[in-house]
Design a protein around this motif. Structure first.
Motif, PDB file in Angstrom:
ATOM      1  N   SER A 187      81.625 -22.553 -28.718  1.00  0.00           N
ATOM      2  CA  SER A 187      81.277 -23.341 -29.901  1.00  0.00           C
ATOM      3  C   SER A 187      80.379 -22.518 -30.810  1.00  0.00           C
ATOM      4  O   SER A 187      79.358 -21.976 -30.355  1.00  0.00           O
ATOM      5  CB  SER A 187      80.537 -24.624 -29.505  1.00  0.00           C
ATOM      6  OG  SER A 187      81.332 -25.430 -28.662  1.00  0.00           O
ATOM      7  N   VAL A 188      80.756 -22.401 -32.073  1.00  0.00           N
ATOM      8  CA  VAL A 188      79.925 -21.684 -33.038  1.00  0.00           C
ATOM      9  C   VAL A 188      78.672 -22.514 -33.302  1.00  0.00           C
ATOM     10  O   VAL A 188      78.756 -23.696 -33.635  1.00  0.00           O
ATOM     11  CB  VAL A 188      80.693 -21.429 -34.345  1.00  0.00           C
ATOM     12  CG1 VAL A 188      79.776 -20.808 -35.393  1.00  0.00           C
ATOM     13  CG2 VAL A 188      81.893 -20.531 -34.080  1.00  0.00           C
ATOM     14  N   VAL A 189      77.501 -21.889 -33.146  1.00  0.00           N
ATOM     15  CA  VAL A 189      76.229 -22.599 -33.277  1.00  0.00           C
ATOM     16  C   VAL A 189      75.606 -22.364 -34.648  1.00  0.00           C
ATOM     17  O   VAL A 189      75.344 -23.302 -35.397  1.00  0.00           O
ATOM     18  CB  VAL A 189      75.242 -22.174 -32.172  1.00  0.00           C
ATOM     19  CG1 VAL A 189      73.911 -22.905 -32.321  1.00  0.00           C
ATOM     20  CG2 VAL A 189      75.840 -22.437 -30.798  1.00  0.00           C
ATOM     21  N   LYS A 190      75.373 -21.112 -34.991  1.00  0.00           N
ATOM     22  CA  LYS A 190      74.720 -20.792 -36.255  1.00  0.00           C
ATOM     23  C   LYS A 190      74.764 -19.288 -36.471  1.00  0.00           C
ATOM     24  O   LYS A 190      75.146 -18.518 -35.570  1.00  0.00           O
ATOM     25  CB  LYS A 190      73.263 -21.270 -36.249  1.00  0.00           C
ATOM     26  CG  LYS A 190      72.363 -20.492 -35.288  1.00  0.00           C
ATOM     27  CD  LYS A 190      70.892 -20.911 -35.416  1.00  0.00           C
ATOM     28  CE  LYS A 190      69.973 -19.998 -34.635  1.00  0.00           C
ATOM     29  NZ  LYS A 190      68.554 -20.368 -34.782  1.00  0.00           N
ATOM     30  N   VAL A 191      74.337 -18.859 -37.640  1.00  0.00           N
ATOM     31  CA  VAL A 191      74.206 -17.440 -37.949  1.00  0.00           C
ATOM     32  C   VAL A 191      72.846 -16.942 -37.482  1.00  0.00           C
ATOM     33  O   VAL A 191      71.829 -17.635 -37.632  1.00  0.00           O
ATOM     34  CB  VAL A 191      74.368 -17.198 -39.460  1.00  0.00           C
ATOM     35  CG1 VAL A 191      74.010 -15.753 -39.838  1.00  0.00           C
ATOM     36  CG2 VAL A 191      75.789 -17.519 -39.901  1.00  0.00           C
ATOM     37  N   ALA A 192      72.821 -15.759 -36.892  1.00  0.00           N
ATOM     38  CA  ALA A 192      71.573 -15.039 -36.611  1.00  0.00           C
ATOM     39  C   ALA A 192      71.406 -14.024 -37.736  1.00  0.00           C
ATOM     40  O   ALA A 192      72.049 -12.969 -37.727  1.00  0.00           O
ATOM     41  CB  ALA A 192      71.640 -14.338 -35.254  1.00  0.00           C
ATOM     42  N   PRO A 193      70.591 -14.301 -38.757  1.00  0.00           N
ATOM     43  CA  PRO A 193      70.581 -13.480 -39.965  1.00  0.00           C
ATOM     44  C   PRO A 193      70.035 -12.072 -39.787  1.00  0.00           C
ATOM     45  O   PRO A 193      70.340 -11.186 -40.594  1.00  0.00           O
ATOM     46  CB  PRO A 193      69.692 -14.288 -40.928  1.00  0.00           C
ATOM     47  CG  PRO A 193      68.850 -15.141 -40.047  1.00  0.00           C
ATOM     48  CD  PRO A 193      69.694 -15.471 -38.861  1.00  0.00           C
ATOM     49  N   ALA A 194      69.232 -11.858 -38.752  1.00  0.00           N
ATOM     50  CA  ALA A 194      68.656 -10.523 -38.554  1.00  0.00           C
ATOM     51  C   ALA A 194      68.855 -10.109 -37.102  1.00  0.00           C
ATOM     52  O   ALA A 194      67.916  -9.925 -36.350  1.00  0.00           O
ATOM     53  CB  ALA A 194      67.169 -10.517 -38.912  1.00  0.00           C
ATOM     54  N   SER A 195      70.118  -9.969 -36.710  1.00  0.00           N
ATOM     55  CA  SER A 195      70.450  -9.728 -35.307  1.00  0.00           C
ATOM     56  C   SER A 195      70.239  -8.283 -34.891  1.00  0.00           C
ATOM     57  O   SER A 195      69.896  -8.005 -33.744  1.00  0.00           O
ATOM     58  CB  SER A 195      71.907 -10.127 -35.051  1.00  0.00           C
ATOM     59  OG  SER A 195      72.170 -10.244 -33.678  1.00  0.00           O
ATOM     60  N   MET A 196      70.458  -7.349 -35.802  1.00  0.00           N
ATOM     61  CA  MET A 196      70.249  -5.926 -35.542  1.00  0.00           C
ATOM     62  C   MET A 196      69.659  -5.302 -36.801  1.00  0.00           C
ATOM     63  O   MET A 196      69.861  -5.809 -37.898  1.00  0.00           O
ATOM     64  CB  MET A 196      71.563  -5.225 -35.196  1.00  0.00           C
ATOM     65  CG  MET A 196      72.288  -5.769 -33.989  1.00  0.00           C
ATOM     66  SD  MET A 196      73.834  -4.883 -33.680  1.00  0.00           S
ATOM     67  CE  MET A 196      73.198  -3.310 -33.094  1.00  0.00           C
ATOM     68  N   ALA A 197      68.959  -4.189 -36.627  1.00  0.00           N
ATOM     69  CA  ALA A 197      68.382  -3.501 -37.783  1.00  0.00           C
ATOM     70  C   ALA A 197      68.426  -1.993 -37.578  1.00  0.00           C
ATOM     71  O   ALA A 197      68.088  -1.507 -36.494  1.00  0.00           O
ATOM     72  CB  ALA A 197      66.950  -3.961 -38.038  1.00  0.00           C
ATOM     73  N   VAL A 198      68.842  -1.304 -38.602  1.00  0.00           N
ATOM     74  CA  VAL A 198      68.879   0.162 -38.574  1.00  0.00           C
ATOM     75  C   VAL A 198      68.203   0.666 -39.839  1.00  0.00           C
ATOM     76  O   VAL A 198      68.586   0.283 -40.952  1.00  0.00           O
ATOM     77  CB  VAL A 198      70.320   0.698 -38.516  1.00  0.00           C
ATOM     78  CG1 VAL A 198      70.319   2.228 -38.551  1.00  0.00           C
ATOM     79  CG2 VAL A 198      71.040   0.190 -37.275  1.00  0.00           C
ATOM     80  N   SER A 199      67.198   1.491 -39.686  1.00  0.00           N
ATOM     81  CA  SER A 199      66.523   2.092 -40.841  1.00  0.00           C
ATOM     82  C   SER A 199      66.459   3.596 -40.649  1.00  0.00           C
ATOM     83  O   SER A 199      66.446   4.091 -39.521  1.00  0.00           O
ATOM     84  CB  SER A 199      65.112   1.515 -41.008  1.00  0.00           C
ATOM     85  OG  SER A 199      64.317   1.789 -39.862  1.00  0.00           O
ATOM     86  N   GLY A 200      66.441   4.307 -41.751  1.00  0.00           N
ATOM     87  CA  GLY A 200      66.370   5.759 -41.663  1.00  0.00           C
ATOM     88  C   GLY A 200      66.197   6.380 -43.028  1.00  0.00           C
ATOM     89  O   GLY A 200      66.287   5.707 -44.063  1.00  0.00           O
TER      90      GLY A 200
END
Length: 254
Positions: A187-200
């Protein structure tokens, strides 16, 4: 095409000798994804730390797919089963809880990867089923998944919430990977808006993508689910990836 039914899927805990061979597969993840700080530091440790939650697929003596998962405790203050921080957050919680001796309350899938030569053979749903069964064997009645919709990169400017709500005429999600999860009972629950982050730095992003990164603003990057934000004056770019939380009920065993 070789017979997919001859592929064996087992809990990694039952075949510990394969832990060191999971890297043998030819993977198709975008180059920049591995630069997520949490992925780089913790994900390689998951097969050794949580083998009872992970599964491996073999075809003869060849490793052809892996499914990684980890448990965490969700009933602590400031925690929930489906945090906005998604993948990065639950992976961090899993290792924090293991280090502090906390009993987990739920399990989360982290990755299903199929060898490039075995894509399109229906192996992904079997790996998902294997992860669900592994969680059940550990006493969990729920397997969560911060899903990375696999066709979203074709429309990086579309908000994830809008994309995840798209359905076909039969009511199933338009995205192929979300559709696999829902067909499997998720079942789709919700969006995880910041699930991963890559900076460089911009030099790093040029190396990772082959793109110039020579102007300010949003940059569409192949394989990215939304644009990468570039700041030339400060010489950096940041990618914050949304995922979609899906909840599965397991076949709980005694």
């Amino acid at each position: 095409m070789e017979d997919i039914d001859s592929i064996e899927i087992t809990a990694l805990a039952e075949r510990p000798a394969l832990v060191g061979r999971l890297h043998e597969m030819t993977e198709t993840w975008p180059r920049f994804i591995s630069e997520d700080a949490v992925a780089g530091s913790l994900l390689p440790l998951v097969p050794e730390e949580f083998p009872e939650y992970c599964v491996v697929a073999t075809h003869g003596d060849r490793v052809v797919a892996k499914g990684l998962a980890a448990p965490f405790r969700a009933d602590l203050p400031d925690r929930e089963e489906t945090p906005d921080g998604g993948w990065d957050t639950v992976l961090t919680w899993a290792f924090t809880d293991r280090r502090q001796g906390r009993a987990p309350t739920v399990a989360s899938a982290l990755e299903i990867t199929v060898d490039a030569a075995y894509l399109g053979r229906g192996l992904s749903p079997r790996m998902l089923s294997g992860l669900r069964d592994a969680a059940a064997r550990q006493g969990h009645d729920t397997l969560l998944a911060p899903v990375r919709p696999n066709a979203k990169h074709l429309e990086p400017r579309v908000p994830m919430g809008d994309y995840a709500r798209r359905v076909r005429e039969d009511g199933l999600p338009a995205d192929p990977w979300l559709r696999v999860h829902v067909r499997a009972g998720g079942s789709v629950v919700k969006v995880a808006p910041a699930s991963m982050a890559v900076s460089g730095s911009l030099a790093q992003w040029r190396e990772w993508t082959g793109l110039p990164f020579d102007h300010d603003g949003d940059v569409d990057v192949p394989g990215a689910l939304l644009p990468v934000r570039c700041d030339t004056a400060h010489d950096y770019a940041v990618y914050v990836e949304p995922n979609v939380w899906v909840r599965h009920r397991t076949r709980r065993t005694a």
